[in-house]
Design a protein around this motif. Structure first.
Motif, mmCIF file in Angstrom:
data_model
loop_
_atom_site.group_PDB
_atom_site.id
_atom_site.type_symbol
_atom_site.label_atom_id
_atom_site.label_comp_id
_atom_site.label_asym_id
_atom_site.label_seq_id
_atom_site.Cartn_x
_atom_site.Cartn_y
_atom_site.Cartn_z
ATOM 1 N N VAL A 127 0.852 -1.189 0.000
ATOM 2 C CA VAL A 127 0.000 0.000 0.000
ATOM 3 C C VAL A 127 0.886 1.237 0.000
ATOM 4 O O VAL A 127 1.752 1.391 0.858
ATOM 5 N N LEU A 128 0.657 2.116 -0.948
ATOM 6 C CA LEU A 128 1.492 3.301 -1.126
ATOM 7 C C LEU A 128 0.819 4.540 -0.538
ATOM 8 O O LEU A 128 -0.389 4.738 -0.705
ATOM 9 N N THR A 129 1.598 5.355 0.152
ATOM 10 C CA THR A 129 1.144 6.668 0.615
ATOM 11 C C THR A 129 2.032 7.710 -0.048
ATOM 12 O O THR A 129 3.226 7.819 0.248
ATOM 13 N N ARG A 130 1.454 8.477 -0.941
ATOM 14 C CA ARG A 130 2.235 9.429 -1.717
ATOM 15 C C ARG A 130 2.431 10.727 -0.920
ATOM 16 O O ARG A 130 1.547 11.179 -0.206
ATOM 17 N N LYS A 131 3.605 11.341 -1.110
ATOM 18 C CA LYS A 131 3.967 12.552 -0.372
ATOM 19 C C LYS A 131 4.246 13.726 -1.297
ATOM 20 O O LYS A 131 4.996 14.626 -0.941
ATOM 21 N N GLY A 132 3.670 13.703 -2.452
ATOM 22 C CA GLY A 132 3.914 14.765 -3.410
ATOM 23 C C GLY A 132 4.258 14.172 -4.757
ATOM 24 O O GLY A 132 4.524 12.978 -4.896
ATOM 25 N N ALA A 133 4.273 15.015 -5.766
ATOM 26 C CA ALA A 133 4.472 14.532 -7.132
ATOM 27 C C ALA A 133 5.843 13.910 -7.328
ATOM 28 O O ALA A 133 6.005 12.956 -8.088
ATOM 29 N N ARG A 134 6.887 14.437 -6.634
ATOM 30 C CA ARG A 134 8.253 13.970 -6.865
ATOM 31 C C ARG A 134 8.794 13.099 -5.737
ATOM 32 O O ARG A 134 9.782 12.398 -5.924
ATOM 33 N N ALA A 135 8.192 13.153 -4.591
ATOM 34 C CA ALA A 135 8.699 12.398 -3.440
ATOM 35 C C ALA A 135 8.408 10.907 -3.589
ATOM 36 O O ALA A 135 7.402 10.507 -4.171
ATOM 37 N N THR A 136 9.321 10.093 -3.063
ATOM 38 C CA THR A 136 9.108 8.647 -3.066
ATOM 39 C C THR A 136 8.027 8.296 -2.052
ATOM 40 O O THR A 136 8.098 8.706 -0.890
ATOM 41 N N PRO A 137 6.994 7.557 -2.453
ATOM 42 C CA PRO A 137 5.905 7.260 -1.516
ATOM 43 C C PRO A 137 6.341 6.270 -0.436
ATOM 44 O O PRO A 137 7.239 5.453 -0.644
ATOM 45 N N ASP A 138 5.710 6.388 0.735
ATOM 46 C CA ASP A 138 5.880 5.386 1.767
ATOM 47 C C ASP A 138 5.184 4.105 1.312
ATOM 48 O O ASP A 138 4.143 4.149 0.653
ATOM 49 N N THR A 139 5.751 2.963 1.664
ATOM 50 C CA THR A 139 5.185 1.680 1.278
ATOM 51 C C THR A 139 4.990 0.810 2.511
ATOM 52 O O THR A 139 5.914 0.637 3.311
ATOM 53 N N ALA A 140 3.793 0.265 2.663
ATOM 54 C CA ALA A 140 3.506 -0.696 3.722
ATOM 55 C C ALA A 140 3.153 -2.019 3.057
ATOM 56 O O ALA A 140 2.194 -2.105 2.296
ATOM 57 N N LEU A 141 3.942 -3.062 3.313
ATOM 58 C CA LEU A 141 3.701 -4.371 2.714
ATOM 59 C C LEU A 141 2.917 -5.226 3.693
ATOM 60 O O LEU A 141 3.361 -5.464 4.818
ATOM 61 N N MET A 142 1.759 -5.683 3.263
ATOM 62 C CA MET A 142 0.886 -6.485 4.111
ATOM 63 C C MET A 142 0.602 -7.819 3.435
ATOM 64 O O MET A 142 0.368 -7.869 2.226
ATOM 65 N N VAL A 143 0.622 -8.877 4.226
ATOM 66 C CA VAL A 143 0.403 -10.225 3.703
ATOM 67 C C VAL A 143 -0.648 -10.920 4.549
ATOM 68 O O VAL A 143 -0.567 -10.918 5.778
ATOM 69 N N GLN A 144 -1.646 -11.475 3.877
ATOM 70 C CA GLN A 144 -2.648 -12.308 4.546
ATOM 71 C C GLN A 144 -2.447 -13.731 4.029
ATOM 72 O O GLN A 144 -2.759 -14.029 2.875
ATOM 73 N N PRO A 145 -1.889 -14.648 4.850
ATOM 74 C CA PRO A 145 -1.509 -15.972 4.332
ATOM 75 C C PRO A 145 -2.681 -16.828 3.873
ATOM 76 O O PRO A 145 -2.573 -17.546 2.902
ATOM 77 N N ASP A 146 -3.808 -16.786 4.570
ATOM 78 C CA ASP A 146 -4.921 -17.669 4.234
ATOM 79 C C ASP A 146 -6.209 -16.875 4.238
ATOM 80 O O ASP A 146 -6.746 -16.551 5.294
#
Length: 202
Positions: free
Chosen positions: A150-169
């Motif tokens: 899931v990406l959270t953008r911080k502006g047009a040029r800034a690298t977005p924050d990324t949260a990686l989430m996994v649901q195994p089953d």
């Protein structure tokens, strides 16, 4: 499915005998009763037209896939014949899956999910092409692993924050949702007690 009518351009009526030749998934014949023709004889008046209904009952049999065939109309006199192709696809048992994405700012996030079957042969990279933070798709009945950055953008040029989430089953009849809070990292919360959950910081 109504069969297209046939026209008799002659000056005498014509009688046709009707039959079907059908094939199911894997090249095997369609089960008896899967396709049905409204009548086995059709009279076409001189200078006129006539037609017949062809129906498919997809409740019959247990195989899913594409069923095809031909409706053969053969004149009782003269031996002329006409073949009309037809087909129907029976879809396997599937369920709607809706995925909603929120960034750490609480706003919809244009993200995607890898949907991988655990007990079914299925792989899909679902992505939010509309940019509204929602993905809608359909999956066969089964259990799945869902992996979502899931990406959270911080502006047009800034690298977005990324949260990686996994649901195994994740069972298909009860698809989980991704959730996040504006004040902290995005978090995947399992909606069923006792099932695993995973969360990562941005």
């Amino acid at each position: 499915m109504p069969w297209s009518s046939t026209t008799n351009d002659g000056t005498e009526p014509v009688t046709l005998t009707l039959s079907t030749e059908t094939t199911g998934p894997g090249g095997k014949a369609a089960p008896a009763g899967f396709f049905a023709v409204g009548t086995d004889r059709l009279s076409v008046p001189a200078g006129g037209t006539a037609g017949v209904d062809l129906t498919a009952d997809t409740r019959i049999g247990s195989r899913d896939g594409t069923f095809t065939g031909a409706l053969v109309a053969r004149a009782t006199e003269g031996g002329q014949s006409v073949r009309t192709s037809f087909g129907v696809r029976r879809e396997a048992e599937v369920y709607d899956l809706t995925l909603k994405y929120l960034g750490t700012d609480g706003r919809p996030s244009q993200s995607g999910t890898l949907v991988l079957g655990r007990n079914v042969d299925f792989l899909l990279n679902a992505y939010d092409t509309e940019g509204d933070g929602i993905v809608r798709t359909r999956v066969p009945r089964g259990t799945y692993l869902l992996e979502t950055p899931v990406l959270t953008r911080k502006g047009a040029r800034a690298t977005p924050d990324t949260a990686l989430m996994v649901q195994p089953d994740s069972p298909s009849p009860r698809p989980p949702r991704s959730r996040s809070t504006p004040a902290g990292p995005s978090r995947w919360t399992s909606p069923w007690p006792g099932e695993p959950r995973a969360s990562t910081a941005t």
